[in-house]
Design a protein around this motif. Structure first.
Motif, PDB file in Angstrom:
ATOM      1  N   VAL A   1     -12.418   3.490  -2.823  1.00  0.00           N
ATOM      2  CA  VAL A   1     -12.008   4.788  -2.288  1.00  0.00           C
ATOM      3  C   VAL A   1     -11.052   5.522  -3.216  1.00  0.00           C
ATOM      4  O   VAL A   1     -10.766   6.685  -2.983  1.00  0.00           O
ATOM      5  CB  VAL A   1     -11.339   4.584  -0.921  1.00  0.00           C
ATOM      6  N   TYR A   2     -10.541   4.872  -4.257  1.00  0.00           N
ATOM      7  CA  TYR A   2      -9.603   5.524  -5.179  1.00  0.00           C
ATOM      8  C   TYR A   2      -9.937   5.129  -6.602  1.00  0.00           C
ATOM      9  O   TYR A   2     -10.416   4.016  -6.862  1.00  0.00           O
ATOM     10  CB  TYR A   2      -8.162   5.129  -4.886  1.00  0.00           C
TER      11      TYR A   2
ATOM     12  N   ALA B   1      -9.954  10.773   1.100  1.00  0.00           N
ATOM     13  CA  ALA B   1     -10.622   9.481   1.215  1.00  0.00           C
ATOM     14  C   ALA B   1     -10.053   8.642   2.349  1.00  0.00           C
ATOM     15  O   ALA B   1     -10.460   7.508   2.528  1.00  0.00           O
ATOM     16  CB  ALA B   1     -10.502   8.707  -0.102  1.00  0.00           C
ATOM     17  N   MET B   2      -9.091   9.170   3.101  1.00  0.00           N
ATOM     18  CA  MET B   2      -8.467   8.410   4.188  1.00  0.00           C
ATOM     19  C   MET B   2      -8.762   9.072   5.524  1.00  0.00           C
ATOM     20  O   MET B   2      -9.158  10.236   5.593  1.00  0.00           O
ATOM     21  CB  MET B   2      -6.943   8.341   4.008  1.00  0.00           C
TER      22      MET B   2
ATOM     23  N   TYR C   1      -5.258   0.687   0.503  1.00  0.00           N
ATOM     24  CA  TYR C   1      -5.199   0.877   1.957  1.00  0.00           C
ATOM     25  C   TYR C   1      -6.210  -0.055   2.611  1.00  0.00           C
ATOM     26  O   TYR C   1      -7.289  -0.295   2.069  1.00  0.00           O
ATOM     27  CB  TYR C   1      -5.490   2.330   2.353  1.00  0.00           C
TER      28      TYR C   1
ATOM     29  N   TYR D   1      -6.757   4.482   7.308  1.00  0.00           N
ATOM     30  CA  TYR D   1      -7.713   3.544   6.746  1.00  0.00           C
ATOM     31  C   TYR D   1      -8.713   4.345   5.926  1.00  0.00           C
ATOM     32  O   TYR D   1      -8.845   5.570   6.080  1.00  0.00           O
ATOM     33  CB  TYR D   1      -8.415   2.727   7.832  1.00  0.00           C
ATOM     34  N   SER D   2      -9.391   3.664   5.040  1.00  0.00           N
ATOM     35  CA  SER D   2     -10.318   4.352   4.144  1.00  0.00           C
ATOM     36  C   SER D   2     -11.587   4.732   4.891  1.00  0.00           C
ATOM     37  O   SER D   2     -12.078   3.992   5.751  1.00  0.00           O
ATOM     38  CB  SER D   2     -10.650   3.449   2.959  1.00  0.00           C
ATOM     39  N   LYS D   3     -12.103   5.902   4.568  1.00  0.00           N
ATOM     40  CA  LYS D   3     -13.341   6.365   5.196  1.00  0.00           C
ATOM     41  C   LYS D   3     -14.527   5.571   4.682  1.00  0.00           C
ATOM     42  O   LYS D   3     -14.530   5.060   3.560  1.00  0.00           O
ATOM     43  CB  LYS D   3     -13.563   7.846   4.911  1.00  0.00           C
TER      44      LYS D   3
ATOM     45  N   THR E   1      -6.704  -3.206  -3.372  1.00  0.00           N
ATOM     46  CA  THR E   1      -7.043  -2.065  -2.513  1.00  0.00           C
ATOM     47  C   THR E   1      -5.780  -1.420  -1.995  1.00  0.00           C
ATOM     48  O   THR E   1      -4.954  -2.105  -1.392  1.00  0.00           O
ATOM     49  CB  THR E   1      -7.907  -2.510  -1.328  1.00  0.00           C
TER      50      THR E   1
ATOM     51  N   TYR F   1      -4.507   1.165  -8.286  1.00  0.00           N
ATOM     52  CA  TYR F   1      -5.758   1.393  -7.583  1.00  0.00           C
ATOM     53  C   TYR F   1      -6.843   0.487  -8.168  1.00  0.00           C
ATOM     54  O   TYR F   1      -6.837   0.139  -9.364  1.00  0.00           O
ATOM     55  CB  TYR F   1      -6.167   2.842  -7.705  1.00  0.00           C
TER      56      TYR F   1
ATOM     57  N   TYR G   1       0.844  -1.194   0.000  1.00  0.00           N
ATOM     58  CA  TYR G   1       0.000   0.000   0.000  1.00  0.00           C
ATOM     59  C   TYR G   1       0.880   1.245   0.000  1.00  0.00           C
ATOM     60  O   TYR G   1       1.961   1.257   0.606  1.00  0.00           O
ATOM     61  CB  TYR G   1      -0.916   0.016   1.222  1.00  0.00           C
TER      62      TYR G   1
ATOM     63  N   PRO H   1      -9.331  -1.207   4.452  1.00  0.00           N
ATOM     64  CA  PRO H   1     -10.593  -0.494   4.748  1.00  0.00           C
ATOM     65  C   PRO H   1     -10.952  -0.607   6.209  1.00  0.00           C
ATOM     66  O   PRO H   1     -10.509  -1.503   6.912  1.00  0.00           O
ATOM     67  CB  PRO H   1     -11.625  -1.214   3.863  1.00  0.00           C
TER      68      PRO H   1
END
Length: 430
Positions: free
Chosen positions: A209-210, A97-98, A180, A145-147, A178, A238, A71, A182
């Motif tokens: 998220v990306y 987004a993080m 990052y 981490y992803s929102k 992915t 991504y 990542y 989640p």
């Protein structure tokens, strides 16, 4: 390292005055050779007391392996004016987004706290070592981490079903596409035991998220652009916009069969177990290495103390040997003098009475005349003294005293004149 990156570094160094610009440039260029996702630039840093400084910062992403995938974690490394003799200030800079995951190594503002920074000691510490420590630390506990995003309608039956997330906040096995890990989604309800695929109701599917690396979306400001299509790189690209999280594991197909809805195969389970074992072994190796390093440092210090003590003992032994030799020489000299005195005493006891006039003789006539004149002058001095005592006691009258004093004074004057001429002839001081 590209020529553009080197030009950016030279331009940034020309705007900021560093006390050790050559060492700073060498350290930064070494980082850019190994981590091309970091780009140097000049920016303003505001300290806690409000003081502003123009410093060089390395901004970009570093590759962090996490459970079999790599990542890109966005970071910012600020180099102080005294670099590399003082530790830099490091931050995690999440995108929109993080979200930062607060831990003992990262606070809510994204500032990084590591023992490597606290114990910074140049030349043992450098930026390459710092980044490697960050990678190892973040691989065990990701800093971001992803929102959570709004759920989307469930996919058609032919599409892949999403993964269930565990309540700890970390995915059981992060997908290979992915960037990052989640965050956990509390809205998911796991399948009850014994339920078949027909009775399973999948949870909501979350959008990615990306954007994909090959799409036409704009790159995140301040960070390197994604790699062009066809370029192979260690970090995965991504995920595409149509991808969803992998489906959950069902009890009826854990053995490795792939159902129509898509399940985790035996290879996924094996990779997850290998990743967990690898993390555990890495932690044990790091603990063992720290213990052995501390023991080695203690033994090294003990060895240095023993070496210093041996040098002091050797010096003391050399001094004792020298003093012992000097003492032996002094004892021999004393014994020789004592022997000479004993022989002289024996001769004096056996010899007759010594004539005072013959006890001291001169070798040359000139010195003999000088010696006789000195003896008569001393006797004249004594005669004058005793004449004065006789006059004081009334033994002689004044006329007799003056007559004798005049004769002795005349004689004393002639003797002193004779001694003066003898000393001049002999070359002695007058």
């Amino acid at each position: 390292m590209s020529r553009n990156s080197e030009n950016l570094l030279n331009a940034a160094l020309s705007k900021v005055k560093y006390k050790n610009s050559d060492l700073t440039k060498r350290d930064v260029m070494n980082v850019m050779v190994h981590y091309r996702g970091l780009v140097p630039k000049q920016d303003t840093f505001i300290f806690n007391d409000g003081v502003q400084r123009h410093l060089i910062t390395l901004e970009g992403t570093i590759p962090v392996p996490y459970k079999g995938n790599s990542y890109n974690i966005p970071v910012s490394i600020w180099l102080l004016e005294t670099h590399p003799f003082n530790a830099p200030v490091c931050y995690v800079k999440p995108t929109q987004a993080m979200q930062i995951k607060v831990s003992k190594h990262v606070d809510s503002n994204g500032k990084i706290y590591l023992p490597y920074l606290h114990e910074w000691n140049y030349p043992k510490s450098d930026l390459i070592g710092l980044i490697q420590i960050c990678i190892v630390t973040f691989s065990e506990q990701p800093p971001v981490y992803s929102k959570k995003s709004d759920p989307t309608p469930p996919p058609p039956p032919s599409a892949a079903l999403p993964y269930p997330t565990n309540p700890t906040g970390y995915p059981g096995y992060p997908p290979t596409s992915t960037p990052y890990p989640p965050a956990s989604h509390p809205s998911y309800h796991p399948q009850p035991p014994g339920a078949g695929p027909a009775g399973y109701r999948p949870g909501p599917v979350y959008p990615p998220v990306y954007p994909p690396a090959s799409s036409q979306h704009q790159p995140i400001p301040g960070y390197p652009a994604p790699y062009p299509p066809g370029v192979h790189h260690q970090t995965p690209g991504y995920p595409p916009t149509s991808s969803a999280y992998p489906p959950p594991v069902h009890q009826n197909n854990v053995g490795g069969a792939v159902a129509a809805g898509g399940t985790i195969t035996q290879e996924h389970i094996k990779a997850s177990i290998l990743s967990a074992v690898e993390d555990k072994v890495r932690r044990r190796i790091r603990d063992e290495f720290s213990t052995l390093q501390a023991e080695q440092d203690s033994l090294k210090k003990t060895g240095e103390d023993l070496t210093a003590g041996r040098e002091r003992l050797t010096k003391m032994l050399n001094n004792l040997d020298s003093e012992s030799k000097q003492l032996d020489n002094s004892i021999q000299t004393l014994e020789k003098k004592q022997k000479d005195l004993t022989e002289m005493l024996s001769k004096l006891e056996l010899s007759d009475e010594i004539d005072v006039d013959e006890a001291v003789t001169a070798a040359a006539p000139l010195f003999r005349q000088l010696l006789n004149a000195y003896a008569e002058e001393s006797a004249t001095e004594d005669a004058l003294y005793f004449l004065g005592e006789a006059l004081r006691r009334g033994v002689v009258d004044i006329d007799t005293f003056l007559k004798q004093v005049r004769n002795l004074s005349r004689k004393q004057f002639m003797l002193r004149a004779t001694m003066r001429k003898c000393r001049q002839k002999a070359g002695l001081s007058v």
